[in-house]
Design a protein around this motif. Structure first.
Motif, PDB file in Angstrom:
ATOM      1  N   GLY A  37       0.795  -1.219   0.000  1.00 50.78           N
ATOM      2  CA  GLY A  37       0.000   0.000   0.000  1.00 50.78           C
ATOM      3  C   GLY A  37       0.828   1.269   0.000  1.00 50.78           C
ATOM      4  N   SER A  38       2.048   1.205  -0.565  1.00 50.31           N
ATOM      5  CA  SER A  38       2.940   2.370  -0.588  1.00 50.31           C
ATOM      6  C   SER A  38       3.515   2.547  -1.983  1.00 50.31           C
ATOM      7  CB  SER A  38       4.078   2.205   0.424  1.00 50.31           C
ATOM      8  OG  SER A  38       4.855   1.058   0.112  1.00 50.31           O
ATOM      9  N   ILE A  39       4.014   3.768  -2.237  1.00 51.46           N
ATOM     10  CA  ILE A  39       4.652   4.060  -3.520  1.00 51.46           C
ATOM     11  C   ILE A  39       6.118   3.651  -3.454  1.00 51.46           C
ATOM     12  CG2 ILE A  39       5.282   5.868  -5.159  1.00 51.46           C
ATOM     13  CD1 ILE A  39       2.829   7.406  -4.290  1.00 51.46           C
ATOM     14  N   ASP A  40       6.493   2.720  -4.291  1.00 50.94           N
ATOM     15  CA  ASP A  40       7.863   2.216  -4.285  1.00 50.94           C
ATOM     16  C   ASP A  40       8.754   3.118  -5.136  1.00 50.94           C
ATOM     17  OD1 ASP A  40       9.410  -0.467  -3.549  1.00 50.94           O
ATOM     18  OD2 ASP A  40      10.051   0.178  -5.548  1.00 50.94           O
ATOM     19  N   TRP A  41      10.043   3.161  -4.783  1.00 55.28           N
ATOM     20  CA  TRP A  41      10.992   3.970  -5.548  1.00 55.28           C
ATOM     21  C   TRP A  41      11.128   3.490  -6.995  1.00 55.28           C
ATOM     22  CZ3 TRP A  41      13.471   8.438  -5.554  1.00 55.28           C
ATOM     23  CH2 TRP A  41      13.469   9.185  -4.382  1.00 55.28           C
ATOM     24  N   CYS A  42      10.814   2.245  -7.216  1.00 56.11           N
ATOM     25  CA  CYS A  42      10.876   1.724  -8.586  1.00 56.11           C
ATOM     26  C   CYS A  42       9.899   2.463  -9.497  1.00 56.11           C
ATOM     27  CB  CYS A  42      10.564   0.230  -8.583  1.00 56.11           C
ATOM     28  SG  CYS A  42      11.892  -0.795  -7.908  1.00 56.11           S
ATOM     29  N   LEU A 112      15.640   4.694   5.355  1.00 59.03           N
ATOM     30  CA  LEU A 112      16.292   5.865   4.752  1.00 59.03           C
ATOM     31  C   LEU A 112      15.606   6.268   3.452  1.00 59.03           C
ATOM     32  CD1 LEU A 112      20.085   5.122   5.361  1.00 59.03           C
ATOM     33  CD2 LEU A 112      18.624   6.772   6.542  1.00 59.03           C
ATOM     34  N   ARG A 113      15.168   5.266   2.689  1.00 59.44           N
ATOM     35  CA  ARG A 113      14.490   5.567   1.427  1.00 59.44           C
ATOM     36  C   ARG A 113      13.171   6.291   1.668  1.00 59.44           C
ATOM     37  NH1 ARG A 113      15.901   0.079   0.038  1.00 59.44           N
ATOM     38  NH2 ARG A 113      13.698  -0.537   0.182  1.00 59.44           N
ATOM     39  N   GLU A 114      12.491   5.919   2.746  1.00 56.89           N
ATOM     40  CA  GLU A 114      11.188   6.496   3.023  1.00 56.89           C
ATOM     41  C   GLU A 114      11.273   7.862   3.688  1.00 56.89           C
ATOM     42  OE1 GLU A 114       9.283   3.537   5.343  1.00 56.89           O
ATOM     43  OE2 GLU A 114       9.109   2.094   3.677  1.00 56.89           O
ATOM     44  N   GLU A 115      12.464   8.228   4.165  1.00 60.35           N
ATOM     45  CA  GLU A 115      12.620   9.512   4.846  1.00 60.35           C
ATOM     46  C   GLU A 115      12.647  10.702   3.877  1.00 60.35           C
ATOM     47  OE1 GLU A 115      16.057   9.418   7.278  1.00 60.35           O
ATOM     48  OE2 GLU A 115      15.183   8.100   8.785  1.00 60.35           O
ATOM     49  N   ILE A 116      12.912  10.467   2.623  1.00 56.35           N
ATOM     50  CA  ILE A 116      13.026  11.565   1.658  1.00 56.35           C
ATOM     51  C   ILE A 116      11.655  12.182   1.425  1.00 56.35           C
ATOM     52  CG2 ILE A 116      13.711  12.201  -0.678  1.00 56.35           C
ATOM     53  CD1 ILE A 116      15.653   9.895  -0.663  1.00 56.35           C
ATOM     54  N   PRO A 117      11.488  13.489   1.692  1.00 62.54           N
ATOM     55  CA  PRO A 117      10.182  14.140   1.521  1.00 62.54           C
ATOM     56  C   PRO A 117       9.887  14.416   0.044  1.00 62.54           C
ATOM     57  CG  PRO A 117      11.803  15.746   2.189  1.00 62.54           C
ATOM     58  CD  PRO A 117      12.497  14.411   2.220  1.00 62.54           C
ATOM     59  N   GLY A 196      20.716  16.184   4.102  1.00 60.79           N
ATOM     60  CA  GLY A 196      19.381  16.153   4.693  1.00 60.79           C
ATOM     61  C   GLY A 196      18.396  17.066   4.013  1.00 60.79           C
ATOM     62  N   TYR A 197      18.757  17.592   2.820  1.00 63.87           N
ATOM     63  CA  TYR A 197      17.885  18.522   2.111  1.00 63.87           C
ATOM     64  C   TYR A 197      17.228  17.895   0.873  1.00 63.87           C
ATOM     65  CZ  TYR A 197      20.574  21.953   4.818  1.00 63.87           C
ATOM     66  OH  TYR A 197      21.175  22.648   5.836  1.00 63.87           O
ATOM     67  N   GLY A 198      17.486  16.638   0.660  1.00 65.37           N
ATOM     68  CA  GLY A 198      16.976  15.995  -0.546  1.00 65.37           C
ATOM     69  C   GLY A 198      15.458  15.873  -0.552  1.00 65.37           C
ATOM     70  N   SER A 199      14.897  15.833  -1.767  1.00 64.63           N
ATOM     71  CA  SER A 199      13.452  15.644  -1.921  1.00 64.63           C
ATOM     72  C   SER A 199      13.184  15.001  -3.272  1.00 64.63           C
ATOM     73  CB  SER A 199      12.702  16.970  -1.814  1.00 64.63           C
ATOM     74  OG  SER A 199      13.018  17.812  -2.909  1.00 64.63           O
ATOM     75  N   ILE A 200      12.021  14.392  -3.368  1.00 65.69           N
ATOM     76  CA  ILE A 200      11.657  13.734  -4.629  1.00 65.69           C
ATOM     77  C   ILE A 200      11.541  14.750  -5.754  1.00 65.69           C
ATOM     78  CG2 ILE A 200       9.837  12.434  -5.791  1.00 65.69           C
ATOM     79  CD1 ILE A 200       9.260  11.106  -3.077  1.00 65.69           C
TER      80      ILE A 200
END
Length: 632
Positions: A37-42, A112-117, A196-200
């Motif tokens: 039920g989540s959006i995968d990085w793939c 860590l992958r899920e922490e990116i806003p 710590g400033y990264g975002s999608i």
């Protein structure tokens, strides 16, 4: 010995690599969405790959929209088949970088992958700073290294083997170079995320902006206005232009920067001609600088074939037209373009090539094949053709040749309408049918004694019948118009008139194995042909090849001379380097310097003259069934 990093290991997979990679990415994304039920990085990698491919494709489309940028082009040369083939797998780098990112994320903990806003404005600022401070100077230094003798010969020369920069050229490089580019791109992204400033959104924006600027530099059309540099001189050092980067491709000893000429200035490798040349190109963008000597005025056959153009799909245009499954979902888009073209109603430049050092262009009338058979469209089509002829006359074009339906007898009398309306034309109007007739006649074996001819009273049908009767070939002319048949028969010398025979039904040809088709013939009508029949044809579109026990000829065509330069698209279903005979006929008319118009009825006495002239100039028939038409 070839270095392992100078070739792509996945090259042998061809297009299969896309299905393997993108299929796995999409499958993993769907699985994660369904199970977790989540959006995968793939999914993000898949979308980003699709957007990148679309961005390059759209930029390449613009680069080949010659009617828009013909006066802005920097290198005045066409993209030939060799360059297109070399750049066929231009998107290898997208696959490579997708694999690198996917493997890198796989090694990271899920937390860590899920922490990116989704959005963090600090990330945009960090990425810009890191790009300017680290990526730009690093690329500059490495790029200069790649121009050293060893690295250039083994790696970088591949990228410079493309004589005309195109957006796809940006991706045409060795594996080592693309690994370097990947590292340069990765610094701002990884650095921003590390701080710590990264975002999608930052990742999407940076990658797509990087690709956008690469396409800008390789588009071979100067679109940056010079006024912006006059108003803000500092921008000269912050943003390169297509002209700036093209100088690197042509001279190779300057302008090594990624996107910012500042580092060329600091490294003293800035080409002093960069801004002056850019200014001249920008200022003269509205002036017609490259006047063709010869123009072929074509038209679109149908909605699907409209996508067979360099500005739609360069790779497909470089091969003979054939229906592809990928074109089916794009049909509605092509249909909308057709409606827009109908409203715009202006001829546009499709392609060009150089022959004997002279520029030959193909213009197209924005009308589709079925339009020519709608009575209420006739006047509008003639207006477009007339406008194109007058424009060519004003520009100083020597010869304009009319394609297929543009010279339809019922439409404008084979071009006669325009010549009579404008008797002072300097441009020569040519229908090219004299060479078309010669090509068809050359295909007919010398031992043939009888032929069946449909479309017998058309321009081509009349000329073929009159020529063959002089060879003592019996011509069964299918026509119900007795008056028109008798008129043609009277044109033949009295001693040969007996070889012209009027027939009104297809049954008359049930014993004739040589059919010359100039009128659409249905499958039912074809059944009257005996087994072993060969169908020669000059009908547009070609008839359906439904008889397995018969053979079908292609439309009359000739192969261009070997010294043609810059040709990179096929003319409809023709093979590479092959054009319709009427196209070749116009080119021969120009090369011979003939000063007469070739319109209206075909002069049968000139068929041999035109044929010999075509052979003299290096045009070749697709089959050498006869060595000369005169030996009859």
């Amino acid at each position: 010995m070839v270095s392992s990093l100078s070739t792509w290991p996945g090259q042998i997979l061809g297009s299969l690599k896309y299905y393997m990679l993108y299929g796995l990415l999409l499958g993993k994304a769907i699985y994660s969405g369904w199970e977790e039920g989540s959006i995968d990085w793939c999914l993000h990698i898949f979308i980003l790959c699709a957007l990148r491919a679309l961005l390059y494709t759209l930029w390449n489309a613009y680069s080949n929209m010659l009617w828009i940028n013909r006066n802005r082009r920097i290198i005045q040369r066409g993209v030939d088949f060799k360059q297109i083939d070399n750049e066929w797998h231009w998107d290898n780098f997208i696959v490579l970088q997708a694999l690198i990112v996917a493997l890198g994320l796989y090694k990271l903990p899920a937390a860590l992958r899920e922490e990116i806003p989704v959005v963090d404005t600090r990330g945009f600022i960090a990425a810009i700073v890191l790009h300017i401070v680290f990526s730009e100077p690093l690329y500059y230094v490495l790029h200069r290294c790649f121009h050293g003798s060893y690295l250039y010969g083994h790696f970088h020369s591949v990228h410079h083997s493309s004589p005309v920069p195109q957006p796809f050229t940006a991706g045409h490089a060795t594996l080592l170079e693309q690994l370097v580019i990947s590292g340069v791109m990765g610094i701002p992204v990884i650095g921003s995320c590390g701080m710590g400033y990264g975002s999608i959104s930052m990742i999407y924006a940076y990658v797509l902006t990087f690709d956008f600027l690469r396409c800008l530099g390789h588009c071979n059309a100067e679109i940056v206005p010079h006024q912006i540099f006059q108003a803000f001189p500092v921008l000269k050092y912050l943003l390169y232009t297509p002209t700036y980067h093209s100088l690197h491709h042509t001279e190779m000893d300057s302008n090594f920067c990624l996107f910012m000429p500042l580092y060329d200035a600091l490294g003293k490798t800035l080409n002093t001609k960069s801004w002056e040349l850019q200014k001249n190109l920008s200022m003269n963008a509205d002036k017609n600088k490259n006047i063709p000597d010869f123009v072929f005025l074509a038209h679109v056959v149908d909605v699907t074939s409209s996508m067979h153009a360099p500005f739609a799909f360069r790779s497909m245009a470089s091969k003979p037209f054939a229906m592809k499954l990928i074109l089916v979902p794009l049909w509605p888009i092509a249909f909308l373009f057709m409606v827009a073209m109908w409203a715009k109603s202006k001829t546009f430049l499709v392609s060009f090539y150089n022959l004997r050092g002279k520029l030959h262009q193909t213009w197209a009338v924005p009308r589709f094949g079925f339009h020519y058979f709608l009575p209420f469209c006739s006047q509008g089509i003639n207006n477009l053709i007339e406008a194109a002829i007058l424009r060519a006359d004003k520009l100083g074009v020597k010869v304009i040749s009319l394609a297929a339906l543009n010279k339809n007898e019922a439409l404008n009398g084979g071009g006669m309408l325009f010549v009579e309306k404008h008797p002072d034309l300097k441009v020569r109007v040519v229908h090219g049918n004299t060479l078309t007739a010669a090509v068809i006649l050359d295909e007919i074996d010398q031992d043939v004694t009888e032929v069946f001819l449909t479309g017998a009273t058309s321009k081509l049908g009349r000329a073929i019948a009159l020529y063959l009767c002089r060879r003592k070939v019996r011509v069964l002319m299918l026509t119900s118009a007795a008056e028109r048949f008798l008129k043609i028969k009277k044109e033949a010398p009295p001693e040969f008139q007996k070889y012209l025979v009027q027939v009104t039904k297809y049954q008359a040809a049930k014993h004739c194995k040589t059919w010359i088709v100039g009128k659409w013939t249905t499958p039912r009508e074809q059944k009257w042909a005996p087994p072993g029949t060969h169908f020669h044809q000059f009908v547009v579109p070609p008839i359906l090849a439904i008889r397995k026990d018969c053979t079908y000829g292609d439309l009359a065509a000739m192969r261009l001379p070997e010294d043609v330069e810059g040709l990179g698209c096929c003319e409809y279903t023709m093979d590479r380097g092959v054009v319709h005979a009427c196209h070749a006929g116009g080119a021969v008319h120009y090369l011979e310097g003939w000063t007469h118009h070739e319109v209206g009825a075909i002069d049968v006495d000139r068929i041999d003259i035109v044929w010999e002239a075509a052979l003299k100039h290096g045009f070749k028939p697709l089959s050498y069934s006869n060595t000369s038409l005169k030996n009859n």
